[in-house]
Every structure is written in structure tokens, then in C-alpha cells.
Scaffold this active site. Structure first.
Site, mmCIF file in Angstrom:
data_model
loop_
_atom_site.group_PDB
_atom_site.id
_atom_site.type_symbol
_atom_site.label_atom_id
_atom_site.label_comp_id
_atom_site.label_asym_id
_atom_site.label_seq_id
_atom_site.Cartn_x
_atom_site.Cartn_y
_atom_site.Cartn_z
ATOM 1 N N PRO A 128 102.300 -41.775 21.700
ATOM 2 C CA PRO A 128 102.326 -42.860 22.682
ATOM 3 C C PRO A 128 102.317 -42.304 24.097
ATOM 4 C CG PRO A 128 104.513 -42.517 21.759
ATOM 5 C CD PRO A 128 103.587 -41.608 21.008
ATOM 6 N N ARG B 114 97.827 -28.562 21.759
ATOM 7 C CA ARG B 114 96.569 -28.703 22.492
ATOM 8 C C ARG B 114 95.335 -28.435 21.643
ATOM 9 N NH1 ARG B 114 99.485 -30.960 25.059
ATOM 10 N NH2 ARG B 114 100.123 -30.773 27.241
ATOM 11 N N HIS C 205 109.397 -34.758 25.185
ATOM 12 C CA HIS C 205 108.624 -35.733 25.968
ATOM 13 C C HIS C 205 107.529 -35.040 26.786
ATOM 14 C CE1 HIS C 205 109.080 -40.132 26.690
ATOM 15 N NE2 HIS C 205 108.255 -39.889 27.671
ATOM 16 N N THR D 83 112.269 -43.907 20.651
ATOM 17 C CA THR D 83 112.321 -42.799 21.604
ATOM 18 C C THR D 83 113.715 -42.725 22.225
ATOM 19 O OG1 THR D 83 109.959 -42.816 22.070
ATOM 20 C CG2 THR D 83 111.388 -41.895 23.761
ATOM 21 N N ARG E 288 110.708 -36.471 38.464
ATOM 22 C CA ARG E 288 109.292 -36.149 38.381
ATOM 23 C C ARG E 288 108.693 -36.051 39.780
ATOM 24 N NH1 ARG E 288 107.753 -40.481 33.532
ATOM 25 N NH2 ARG E 288 109.286 -39.719 32.022
ATOM 26 N N ASP F 174 105.971 -33.013 18.664
ATOM 27 C CA ASP F 174 104.965 -33.082 19.721
ATOM 28 C C ASP F 174 105.454 -32.245 20.891
ATOM 29 O OD1 ASP F 174 106.639 -34.545 21.451
ATOM 30 O OD2 ASP F 174 105.573 -36.428 21.178
ATOM 31 N N SER F 175 104.671 -32.229 21.951
ATOM 32 C CA SER F 175 104.968 -31.491 23.186
ATOM 33 C C SER F 175 104.369 -30.088 23.131
ATOM 34 C CB SER F 175 106.473 -31.407 23.466
ATOM 35 O OG SER F 175 107.060 -32.701 23.539
ATOM 36 N N GLY F 176 103.215 -29.954 23.742
ATOM 37 C CA GLY F 176 102.558 -28.661 23.848
ATOM 38 C C GLY F 176 101.382 -28.471 22.922
#
Length: 447
Positions: A101, A380, A345, A180, A189, A376-378
Site C-alpha cells: 500500500p 527493489r 515503512h 499498519t 519527514r 517489505d522495505s528495501g
């Protein structure tokens, strides 16, 4: 099993047009994919999609964690066909990959969620609908064309809204609920902050809410309360004039900028809100919806006590997303949760957080081989996916790259990114000697 494999099929789809001088619209190289996406996105969209928390240490750690692991190909294995199919919590997967998402994807393209769904369907990959979507989940479900999907839930501070979102996701056909955990408040951020840019404040990414009957009841209650307060305050409110907007009449440039910004925000919230644009421009409802969302979209007090109520609220498999500590993983599974997504995230919430891949290793060691664990996260590439599977993930979620594909070529771009990742996974399996997902094991890696 597919003769020749998904990888060779994808190579042929690229090389044959290449012989005639046609190159891919969506690059296969991840660095180039990101570069080209940046060239077509405006500053606000790029900051939100590509940015991370703080100085970006967590984003870098996610990639560095993958770089520490190396695949050991085996020779003379005679593997000519690969089977990428698997099943996760009752959802049949053509490959161990789902689209993650991504909130406010409407920054990238109008109807972004519908286009992502179409791309996912074209490639046969499930999509986890974002709670911060730019289209209502019911419309996005139709665009999936029968391909499975899950729904991501941000736990609102309004419990009736939580129930309403769960009920709608179930009715729309979601096969799992992904809660989540790591965004009970927004992380720090800088890319967004330096632009003063929060999509939700302009009505972007709140379509799941403005299409929800419980949420709109809250909006109308807010409007009624504001109308009563305005009537009571009367002329005192009007007397505040420009001072209430923080505009200094001695600085006309700043005043003009504030006015332009206000007009832009009005147009954005009016366009994003359901209904006719002209009607919305004259109505206080779009702005009230934004303010209501900002007040209640997430619950900073979220605790284990909240999570144990889920069994009475849904029959869907429940997956917790954002788990990074082995103790949290054990506690979640002991509480009856069906699965976990190990995730930071994408590096967007806590700077200098542990890398998700490193957390996957420690969590899998802590909970053993049986529980369902995704990450998830990274991620590619297909090689990254191979490493995640070898280290214990049952499947992985792909985030930013599919949004970059969306930016470059809409639904076809999303599909191209998926196909490229799975082609590389298939070829890696063939070159290593793994005929199925179950044969991707840790003994094929070295650190």
C-alpha cells in the site's frame, strides 16, 4: 510450471522489439527507473513518494542489509522449469509478491489506485489497498478484475469508523486485513516539511474516508457544531479578518503567496471531494472533511488491547504490518494474529531504525518456520526478493518501484515493474537451481 520460465518470456518481450530499435518505456535498471520517475514528478509528489524519515539512514540501511547477502549459484542442476506459485493465508499467489500500500498515490497520477489495480491484475499479483487511497476501495476492487487483494487498515481514533472500514473491505472482497502499526503519528519527514506539503491537508489520499458513511456523519456533525459556534461568536469572528489567516498587510508578497496557497488548497480539496467541483467550491464540507480526517485518521493510543478486539470484528485473516522486534512478533502470534509483515515503512517513520531485512532474520529465528511472515522495505529487484525468501519471508511487498512505474506509464508501467521483478526472480532460480519457492533456502546465501 511454465516451460522456459517467466524470465525468458520477459527477456524476449524486450529483446525482440529491441532488434528494431525499440527500448523499454519503463527501465529494467532500478537506478534508472527512479531517475526517470523523478524527472516526470513534481516536487511535492517526489518528496512524498521517495522521501524518508530524518536524514534517510533507515532507507540506506534497508538497502545495505540486502547488499550484505550474496547468492551462491549451484551448477549442473538440470533445472529447466520453475514454479513460482505459493499460498499465503488462503490467498493463492502466482508468485511470492504483493504490491504494498502506498498512500496518496494520486499525487502521481489521477485515478492512481485504479491504475495500480489494473497493473496488478495484468501481472496476476495481489495489491494491498491503502487506507490512504485516492479512490474508494469498492472502485479499486472492480479494477482488480478478480485478482486477489488485501486491505490495509490505519486504526482510527473513532472506533465506529474502524468497524465501517473493516465491513466495507470485507464486502468488497478483501481476502485479508493488514493492520499498519507504525504510523500512529507521522514520522519526521524533512522532504515534505521543507515544502510545507502534506497531501491529506489538500484532500489528497482520503478517498476511503470521504466515501465512508460513518466518516461523513462525523464531518456533518463537525459542520453543525461549527455553525452553532459561528452564530454565537457573530461579529467577533468576522472582526478578526485577515489577522486570523496570519497575513501581515505590511508584507504584500507574503500576503499574495498566502492567498495563492489558499486558492490552491481550496481547488485541491474541492476536486478530491466526492461530487461536483462547482458545488464543492461553494461548500464548507470538503474543508471540514480534511480537518476531520487530520483529527481522527490514526490513533496514537493504539495498544495490544485494541488488537485483541479484532477477532470479534472480522473473520478475515489479520496481519500486523510494522513489526520489527522478536518480542512483538511472539506476542502478536500468541494473541492469535494470523501473520506479520516485517517492515519499517520503507524508512519513512523512524530514522536510524533497524533494517527490515535484518529484523526478518531475527524474527524468523524467534518464531520458527511455521508462522506466516512477510516483509517489505528495501525490496527493489528479483534478486532482492530471492534473498528475502531465502531468509525466511513467505512473500514480500513491493513499494516505491511500482509507483515509479505508475509515474512513467500508468497501469502498463506498474505491470512492467512487476514483470521485471518476477522475471529476475525466475531467472535467478533457474541459474541457482531452485525449481520452486520452497527450494529457495538459506543455504543458497552467504553473508
Amino acid at each position: 510450471m511454465t516451460p522456459g520460465g517467466r524470465g525468458r518470456s520477459r527477456q524476449n518481450a524486450i529483446y525482440r522489439p529491441g532488434a528494431l530499435g525499440t527500448t523499454p518505456r519503463v527501465p529494467t535498471d532500478n537506478t534508472e527507473l527512479e531517475r526517470r520517475a523523478r524527472s516526470v514528478l513534481d516536487a511535492r509528489a517526489w518528496a512524498y513518494i521517495a522521501g524518508g524519515a530524518g536524514g534517510g539512514a533507515t532507507m540506506r540501511a534497508n538497502r545495505e542489509a540486502f547488499d550484505r547477502w550474496h547468492i551462491i549459484p549451484r551448477m549442473l542442476h538440470g533445472t529447466t522449469e520453475r514454479d513460482l506459485k505459493t499460498q499465503v493465508l488462503g490467498t493463492d499467489l502466482t508468485a511470492p509478491l504483493l504490491l504494498a500500500p502506498v498512500g496518496a498515490a494520486g499525487l502521481v497520477r489521477p485515478d492512481a489506485d485504479l491504475l495500480i489495480a489494473q497493473g496488478a491484475h495484468s501481472s496476476g499479483i495481489p495489491y494491498v489497498f491503502s487506507c490512504q487511497g485516492s479512490s474508494p476501495m469498492e472502485e479499486t476492487a472492480q479494477s482488480m478484475g478478480g485478482t486477489p487483494f488485501w486491505f490495509q487498515l490505519y486504526w482510527s481514533s473513532d472506533e465506529d469508523l474502524v468497524d465501517s472500514l473493516i465491513e466495507r473491505a470485507t464486502a468488497a472482497g478483501a481476502q485479508a486485513l493488514v493492520v499498519t502499526l507504525d504510523t500512529t503519528m507521522l514520522g519526521w519527514r524533512p522532504q515534505d516539511l521543507d515544502l510545507g506539503s502534506l497531501p491529506f491537508a489538500r484532500g489528497q489520499g482520503i478517498a476511503q474516508y470521504t466515501s465512508d458513511p460513518r466518516f461523513m456523519t462525523l464531518v456533518r456533525e463537525r459542520l453543525a457544531s461549527a455553525a452553532a459556534a459561528a452564530a454565537e461568536a457573530g461579529a467577533q469572528v468576522a472582526a478578526k479578518g485577515a489577522a486570523g489567516l496570519g497575513i501581515n498587510p505590511r508584507h504584500p508578497v507574503g500576503a499574495a503567496r498566502a492567498v495563492r496557497g489558499g486558492v490552491g488548497a481550496l481547488l485541491s480539496t474541492s476536486r478530491e471531494h466526492p461530487g461536483d467541483l462547482r458545488t464543492n467550491l461553494r461548500s464548507p464540507e470538503p474543508r471540514a472533511a480534511v480537518e476531520t480526517f487530520l483529527d481522527i485518521y490514526s490513533n496514537p493510543a493504539l495498544s495490544w488491547d485494541h488488537l485483541v478486539t479484532l477477532r470479534d470484528r472480522t473473520s478475515l485473516p489479520v496481519i500486523l504490518k510494522g513489526v520489527l522486534h522478536p518480542d512483538d512478533a511472539r506476542r502478536a502470534l500468541d494473541a492469535g494474529v494470523d501473520g506479520l509483515v516485517v517492515s519499517n515503512h520503507g524508512g519513512r517513520q523512524v530514522d536510524r531504525s533497524v533494517a527490515a531485512l535484518d529484523a526478518l532474520v531475527s524474527i524468523r529465528e524467534a518464531v520458527g518456520p511455521e508462522p506466516t511472515v512477510l516483509m517489505d522495505s528495501g525490496v527493489r529487484s528479483g534478486a532482492d526478493l530471492f534473498v528475502a525468501l531465502a531468509l525466511g519471508a513467505d512473500a514480500a511487498l513491493l513499494g516505491r518501484p511500482h509507483v515509479y512505474g505508475l509515474a512513467l506509464d500508468g497501469a502498463a508501467g506498474v505491470s512492467a515493474v512487476i514483470d521485471n521483478v518476477l522475471a529476475e526472480l525466475d531467472l535467478t532460480m533457474g541459474l541457482v537451481g531452485a525449481a520452486s519457492i520452497q527450494e529457495i533456502t538459506r543455504d543458497l546465501l552467504v553473508e
